[in-house]
Design a protein around this motif. Structure first.
Motif, PDB file in Angstrom:
ATOM      1  N   LEU A  51       0.684  -0.168  -0.235  1.00 19.85           N
ATOM      2  CA  LEU A  51       1.002  -0.444   1.165  1.00 19.85           C
ATOM      3  C   LEU A  51       1.625  -1.826   1.301  1.00 19.85           C
ATOM      4  N   SER A  52       2.630  -1.936   2.178  1.00 18.54           N
ATOM      5  CA  SER A  52       3.211  -3.256   2.443  1.00 18.54           C
ATOM      6  C   SER A  52       2.232  -4.062   3.289  1.00 18.54           C
ATOM      7  N   VAL A  53       2.224  -5.376   3.053  1.00 22.15           N
ATOM      8  CA  VAL A  53       1.299  -6.281   3.731  1.00 22.15           C
ATOM      9  C   VAL A  53       2.099  -7.133   4.704  1.00 22.15           C
ATOM     10  N   GLY A  54       2.062  -6.785   5.970  1.00 19.45           N
ATOM     11  CA  GLY A  54       2.770  -7.558   6.993  1.00 19.45           C
ATOM     12  C   GLY A  54       4.269  -7.624   6.761  1.00 19.45           C
ATOM     13  N   LYS A  55       4.872  -8.729   7.163  1.00 21.68           N
ATOM     14  CA  LYS A  55       6.320  -8.931   7.025  1.00 21.68           C
ATOM     15  C   LYS A  55       6.654  -9.815   5.818  1.00 21.68           C
ATOM     16  N   SER A  56       5.658 -10.172   5.020  1.00 25.46           N
ATOM     17  CA  SER A  56       5.865 -11.059   3.875  1.00 25.46           C
ATOM     18  C   SER A  56       6.699 -10.387   2.803  1.00 25.46           C
ATOM     19  N   VAL A  57       7.555 -11.181   2.154  1.00 26.88           N
ATOM     20  CA  VAL A  57       8.371 -10.680   1.049  1.00 26.88           C
ATOM     21  C   VAL A  57       8.235 -11.612  -0.148  1.00 26.88           C
ATOM     22  N   ASP A  58       8.503 -11.072  -1.336  1.00 31.35           N
ATOM     23  CA  ASP A  58       8.453 -11.906  -2.534  1.00 31.35           C
ATOM     24  C   ASP A  58       9.794 -12.611  -2.722  1.00 31.35           C
ATOM     25  N   ARG A  59       9.949 -13.316  -3.825  1.00 27.53           N
ATOM     26  CA  ARG A  59      11.157 -14.111  -4.043  1.00 27.53           C
ATOM     27  C   ARG A  59      12.416 -13.271  -4.245  1.00 27.53           C
ATOM     28  N   HIS A  60      12.238 -11.959  -4.472  1.00 25.95           N
ATOM     29  CA  HIS A  60      13.377 -11.055  -4.623  1.00 25.95           C
ATOM     30  C   HIS A  60      13.701 -10.305  -3.329  1.00 25.95           C
ATOM     31  N   GLY A  61      12.929 -10.553  -2.283  1.00 31.25           N
ATOM     32  CA  GLY A  61      13.151  -9.897  -0.999  1.00 31.25           C
ATOM     33  C   GLY A  61      12.398  -8.588  -0.825  1.00 31.25           C
ATOM     34  N   ALA A  62      11.611  -8.202  -1.815  1.00 29.59           N
ATOM     35  CA  ALA A  62      10.815  -6.973  -1.728  1.00 29.59           C
ATOM     36  C   ALA A  62       9.526  -7.268  -0.963  1.00 29.59           C
ATOM     37  N   PRO A  63       9.018  -6.298  -0.204  1.00 32.65           N
ATOM     38  CA  PRO A  63       7.788  -6.539   0.552  1.00 32.65           C
ATOM     39  C   PRO A  63       6.590  -6.761  -0.377  1.00 32.65           C
ATOM     40  N   LEU A  64       5.682  -7.646   0.032  1.00 35.30           N
ATOM     41  CA  LEU A  64       4.436  -7.817  -0.707  1.00 35.30           C
ATOM     42  C   LEU A  64       3.572  -6.591  -0.443  1.00 35.30           C
ATOM     43  N   THR A  65       2.917  -6.102  -1.484  1.00 34.19           N
ATOM     44  CA  THR A  65       2.146  -4.872  -1.363  1.00 34.19           C
ATOM     45  C   THR A  65       0.758  -5.037  -1.945  1.00 34.19           C
ATOM     46  N   MET A  66      -0.123  -4.096  -1.567  1.00 33.42           N
ATOM     47  CA  MET A  66      -1.440  -4.007  -2.190  1.00 33.42           C
ATOM     48  C   MET A  66      -1.680  -2.542  -2.537  1.00 33.42           C
ATOM     49  N   LYS A  67      -2.344  -2.325  -3.654  1.00 41.89           N
ATOM     50  CA  LYS A  67      -2.597  -0.978  -4.159  1.00 41.89           C
ATOM     51  C   LYS A  67      -4.020  -0.572  -3.808  1.00 41.89           C
ATOM     52  N   LEU A  68      -4.158   0.594  -3.163  1.00 41.44           N
ATOM     53  CA  LEU A  68      -5.468   1.103  -2.771  1.00 41.44           C
ATOM     54  C   LEU A  68      -5.677   2.482  -3.375  1.00 41.44           C
ATOM     55  N   SER A  69      -6.909   2.779  -3.767  1.00 41.76           N
ATOM     56  CA  SER A  69      -7.239   4.075  -4.350  1.00 41.76           C
ATOM     57  C   SER A  69      -7.939   4.952  -3.323  1.00 41.76           C
ATOM     58  N   GLY A  70      -7.651   6.245  -3.378  1.00 48.44           N
ATOM     59  CA  GLY A  70      -8.276   7.201  -2.479  1.00 48.44           C
ATOM     60  C   GLY A  70      -7.458   8.474  -2.408  1.00 48.44           C
ATOM     61  N   THR A  71      -7.853   9.383  -1.550  1.00 51.89           N
ATOM     62  CA  THR A  71      -7.181  10.666  -1.395  1.00 51.89           C
ATOM     63  C   THR A  71      -5.820  10.483  -0.726  1.00 51.89           C
ATOM     64  N   VAL A  72      -4.769  10.997  -1.384  1.00 54.79           N
ATOM     65  CA  VAL A  72      -3.395  10.886  -0.886  1.00 54.79           C
ATOM     66  C   VAL A  72      -2.887  12.282  -0.548  1.00 54.79           C
ATOM     67  N   GLU A  73      -2.406  12.476   0.681  1.00 54.91           N
ATOM     68  CA  GLU A  73      -1.884  13.765   1.121  1.00 54.91           C
ATOM     69  C   GLU A  73      -0.466  13.589   1.664  1.00 54.91           C
ATOM     70  N   PRO A  74       0.569  13.794   0.821  1.00 55.49           N
ATOM     71  CA  PRO A  74       1.939  13.703   1.324  1.00 55.49           C
ATOM     72  C   PRO A  74       2.365  15.021   1.973  1.00 55.49           C
ATOM     73  N   TYR A  75       3.278  14.932   2.926  1.00 57.86           N
ATOM     74  CA  TYR A  75       3.812  16.133   3.579  1.00 57.86           C
ATOM     75  C   TYR A  75       5.210  15.811   4.086  1.00 57.86           C
ATOM     76  N   PHE A  76       6.030  16.851   4.228  1.00 62.03           N
ATOM     77  CA  PHE A  76       7.353  16.667   4.796  1.00 62.03           C
ATOM     78  C   PHE A  76       7.243  16.742   6.314  1.00 62.03           C
ATOM     79  N   ARG A  77       7.930  15.841   6.986  1.00 59.45           N
ATOM     80  CA  ARG A  77       7.926  15.813   8.447  1.00 59.45           C
ATOM     81  C   ARG A  77       8.976  16.798   8.942  1.00 59.45           C
TER      82      ARG A  77
END
Length: 83
Positions: A51-77
């Motif tokens: 997940l992206s964390v706020g509006k913060s970006v790293d030195r390459h311009g990519a969003p700062l993220t954190m990795k969380l474990s749990g049940t993931v359910e993707p679906y097409f909108r």
């Protein structure tokens, strides 16, 4: 294209798990039963999301993220929106 989203998908075009066709179709994510809109990457088989964390970006311009474990359910909108 199938009606099942990919097992592993990333928003970053530099990633080997980037799939433009799936992203254009629109993939929604439920993580631990809650709809998430800030998912940068997910993997169903390994049960994690990045997940992206706020509006913060790293030195390459990519969003700062954190990795969380749990049940993931993707679906097409498929809500009939013309794009």
């Amino acid at each position: 294209m199938t009606d099942t989203p990919p097992d592993h998908l990333s928003n970053n075009p530099k990633s080997p798990h980037y799939d433009e066709a799936a992203l254009l179709r629109g993939v929604g994510i439920r993580f631990k039963g809650v709809e998430k809109t800030n998912v940068e990457e997910y993997c169903v088989s390994e049960s994690w999301v990045r997940l992206s964390v706020g509006k913060s970006v790293d030195r390459h311009g990519a969003p700062l993220t954190m990795k969380l474990s749990g049940t993931v359910e993707p679906y097409f909108r498929d809500d009939g929106e013309a794009g």
